[in-house]
Design an enzyme around this catalytic site. Sequence first.
Site, PDB file in Angstrom:
ATOM      1  N   SER A  64       0.832  -1.195   0.000  1.00  0.00           N
ATOM      2  CA  SER A  64       0.000   0.000   0.000  1.00  0.00           C
ATOM      3  C   SER A  64       0.869   1.248   0.000  1.00  0.00           C
ATOM      4  O   SER A  64       1.459   1.571  -1.005  1.00  0.00           O
ATOM      5  CB  SER A  64      -1.036   0.029   1.125  1.00  0.00           C
ATOM      6  OG  SER A  64      -1.991   1.030   0.815  1.00  0.00           O
ATOM      7  N   HIS A  69       4.073  14.256   6.364  1.00  0.00           N
ATOM      8  CA  HIS A  69       3.931  15.684   6.070  1.00  0.00           C
ATOM      9  C   HIS A  69       4.385  16.403   7.330  1.00  0.00           C
ATOM     10  O   HIS A  69       3.944  16.054   8.423  1.00  0.00           O
ATOM     11  CB  HIS A  69       2.481  16.029   5.728  1.00  0.00           C
ATOM     12  CG  HIS A  69       2.335  17.360   5.088  1.00  0.00           C
ATOM     13  ND1 HIS A  69       2.645  17.573   3.753  1.00  0.00           N
ATOM     14  CD2 HIS A  69       1.934  18.547   5.581  1.00  0.00           C
ATOM     15  CE1 HIS A  69       2.421  18.848   3.462  1.00  0.00           C
ATOM     16  NE2 HIS A  69       1.991  19.451   4.558  1.00  0.00           N
ATOM     17  N   CYS A  84      -1.229  -4.026   3.691  1.00  0.00           N
ATOM     18  CA  CYS A  84      -2.066  -5.218   3.677  1.00  0.00           C
ATOM     19  C   CYS A  84      -1.147  -6.429   3.751  1.00  0.00           C
ATOM     20  O   CYS A  84       0.038  -6.334   3.472  1.00  0.00           O
ATOM     21  CB  CYS A  84      -2.925  -5.264   2.416  1.00  0.00           C
ATOM     22  SG  CYS A  84      -1.984  -5.221   0.895  1.00  0.00           S
TER      23      CYS A  84
END
Length: 138
Positions: A64, A69, A84
């Site tokens: 994934s 940030h 996953c």
Amino acid sequence: MEKTLGLHILADLYGVDGSKIDHVEDVKELLENAVKYANLSKLSSHFHQFYPQGATGVILLEESHISIHTWPEHGYAAIDVYTCGGKEKTFKAMEYIIKTLKPKRIDEKVAERGVIPVDQYLTNIEKLKLEPISVEEK
């Protein structure tokens, strides 16, 4: 019976040393090392330097993604780890980031994604009926 397809951890890290999250090179190294530490499989990545300060970045994984940030002027980093195929890798990647950044406070949300029913006949899982055990008192 159900199974979870993925695990998503969203973490707000406060009280992080701003010098550790100010430059794109540092956040790139942080995420790249988290991927290696958790034994994840990198597909690609993109990072960006903000001016006068801060950086953002994402690594696309076979499993994934992982992203960051930053607001170094506030000692704050927003982290997103979603994988996953194995919860342990998700926790391991986040563990590396937290150990490296050493935040003073962590607000973390953990979500199981894709909770789906498992057909016992297709997966060859048998339901067991457990009988209560009586324990004789001595």
